[in-house]
Scaffold this motif. Structure first.
Motif, PDB file in Angstrom:
ATOM      1  N   ALA A 205      21.685  27.195  42.738  1.00 14.90           N
ATOM      2  CA  ALA A 205      21.697  28.430  41.946  1.00 14.90           C
ATOM      3  C   ALA A 205      20.288  28.793  41.515  1.00 14.90           C
ATOM      4  CB  ALA A 205      22.610  28.261  40.731  1.00 14.90           C
ATOM      5  N   GLU A 206      19.548  27.823  41.035  1.00 10.89           N
ATOM      6  CA  GLU A 206      18.173  28.072  40.604  1.00 10.89           C
ATOM      7  C   GLU A 206      17.308  28.517  41.780  1.00 10.89           C
ATOM      8  OE1 GLU A 206      14.423  25.536  38.882  1.00 10.89           O
ATOM      9  OE2 GLU A 206      16.430  24.966  38.211  1.00 10.89           O
ATOM     10  N   GLN A 207      17.433  27.831  42.883  1.00  9.51           N
ATOM     11  CA  GLN A 207      16.622  28.145  44.065  1.00  9.51           C
ATOM     12  C   GLN A 207      16.958  29.519  44.638  1.00  9.51           C
ATOM     13  OE1 GLN A 207      16.226  24.967  46.939  1.00  9.51           O
ATOM     14  NE2 GLN A 207      16.100  26.405  48.623  1.00  9.51           N
ATOM     15  N   GLU A 208      18.238  29.875  44.641  1.00 11.55           N
ATOM     16  CA  GLU A 208      18.682  31.130  45.249  1.00 11.55           C
ATOM     17  C   GLU A 208      18.700  32.302  44.270  1.00 11.55           C
ATOM     18  OE1 GLU A 208      19.485  31.595  48.654  1.00 11.55           O
ATOM     19  OE2 GLU A 208      18.466  29.650  48.697  1.00 11.55           O
ATOM     20  N   GLY A 209      18.524  32.017  43.006  1.00 13.95           N
ATOM     21  CA  GLY A 209      18.512  33.083  42.014  1.00 13.95           C
ATOM     22  C   GLY A 209      19.880  33.693  41.772  1.00 13.95           C
ATOM     23  N   ILE A 210      20.929  32.874  41.883  1.00 13.16           N
ATOM     24  CA  ILE A 210      22.285  33.332  41.595  1.00 13.16           C
ATOM     25  C   ILE A 210      22.923  32.333  40.633  1.00 13.16           C
ATOM     26  CG2 ILE A 210      22.586  34.576  43.769  1.00 13.16           C
ATOM     27  CD1 ILE A 210      24.133  32.208  44.892  1.00 13.16           C
ATOM     28  N   THR A 211      24.106  32.682  40.138  1.00 14.56           N
ATOM     29  CA  THR A 211      24.776  31.786  39.201  1.00 14.56           C
ATOM     30  C   THR A 211      25.375  30.586  39.932  1.00 14.56           C
ATOM     31  OG1 THR A 211      26.933  32.851  39.424  1.00 14.56           O
ATOM     32  CG2 THR A 211      25.413  33.753  37.748  1.00 14.56           C
ATOM     33  N   ARG A 212      25.661  29.555  39.162  1.00 17.62           N
ATOM     34  CA  ARG A 212      26.309  28.370  39.707  1.00 17.62           C
ATOM     35  C   ARG A 212      27.669  28.759  40.285  1.00 17.62           C
ATOM     36  NH1 ARG A 212      29.818  24.547  38.392  1.00 17.62           N
ATOM     37  NH2 ARG A 212      29.386  22.365  38.816  1.00 17.62           N
ATOM     38  N   GLN A 213      28.376  29.636  39.590  1.00 22.33           N
ATOM     39  CA  GLN A 213      29.679  30.112  40.076  1.00 22.33           C
ATOM     40  C   GLN A 213      29.514  30.885  41.383  1.00 22.33           C
ATOM     41  OE1 GLN A 213      32.720  29.333  38.787  1.00 22.33           O
ATOM     42  NE2 GLN A 213      33.552  30.298  40.617  1.00 22.33           N
ATOM     43  N   GLY A 214      28.451  31.654  41.501  1.00 27.39           N
ATOM     44  CA  GLY A 214      28.178  32.387  42.740  1.00 27.39           C
ATOM     45  C   GLY A 214      27.949  31.441  43.908  1.00 27.39           C
ATOM     46  N   VAL A 215      27.243  30.362  43.640  1.00 32.11           N
ATOM     47  CA  VAL A 215      27.021  29.345  44.677  1.00 32.11           C
ATOM     48  C   VAL A 215      28.357  28.745  45.092  1.00 32.11           C
ATOM     49  CG1 VAL A 215      26.019  27.072  45.155  1.00 32.11           C
ATOM     50  CG2 VAL A 215      24.677  28.788  43.922  1.00 32.11           C
ATOM     51  N   ARG A 216      29.143  28.348  44.100  1.00 28.37           N
ATOM     52  CA  ARG A 216      30.441  27.735  44.380  1.00 28.37           C
ATOM     53  C   ARG A 216      31.329  28.668  45.188  1.00 28.37           C
ATOM     54  NH1 ARG A 216      35.537  27.317  43.058  1.00 28.37           N
ATOM     55  NH2 ARG A 216      36.550  25.303  42.734  1.00 28.37           N
TER      56      ARG A 216
END
Length: 126
Positions: free
Chosen positions: A41-52
């Motif tokens: 999430a940090e690396q991609e600039g999205i939320t943890r939920q977005g990654v999931r």
């Protein structure tokens, strides 16, 4: 998320091009680079939920593609046949060194039949 299904990494190799860029990237980071959801999430600039969500959608697509196309399963079978061919050729080499050619001819015929059957099955398996 639950335990990782490591088959996903193999399926990504076969079908990754059919995913969105974001799905492919986060799945690669999660399975192949072993990053956590928070790190991605940090690396991609999205939320943890977005990654999931991206991982879950991508996994579902990869599993569905394998269920329909069987490319990974067929590749594993091909790899096993290649390994068997390598072993057979090594045995043939030894047989020729020991001058036991009859066994070698039988091994080559068996291997050729298996490879021919694989080629026939490759286009007809469902």
């Amino acid at each position: 998320m639950a335990d990782k299904d490591l088959r996903i990494s193999v399926l990504l190799d076969h079908y990754g091009a059919m995913l969105t860029d974001k799905q492919r990237e986060v799945i690669d980071l999660y399975y192949n680079d072993d990053l956590s959801l928070a790190e991605i999430a940090e690396q991609e600039g999205i939320t943890r939920q977005g990654v999931r969500d991206n991982i879950k959608r991508g996994e579902a697509q990869l599993l569905e593609m394998e269920q329909k196309l069987h490319a990974a399963r067929r590749f594993e079978r091909l790899a096993a046949l290649v390994s068997e061919a390598d072993e057979t050729l090594a045995a043939i080499e030894k047989d020729y060194a020991d001058r036991r050619r009859v066994s070698s001819v039988r091994q080559v015929k068996d291997l050729r039949q298996k490879l021919a059957q694989f080629i026939d099955d490759y286009f007809t398996e469902e």
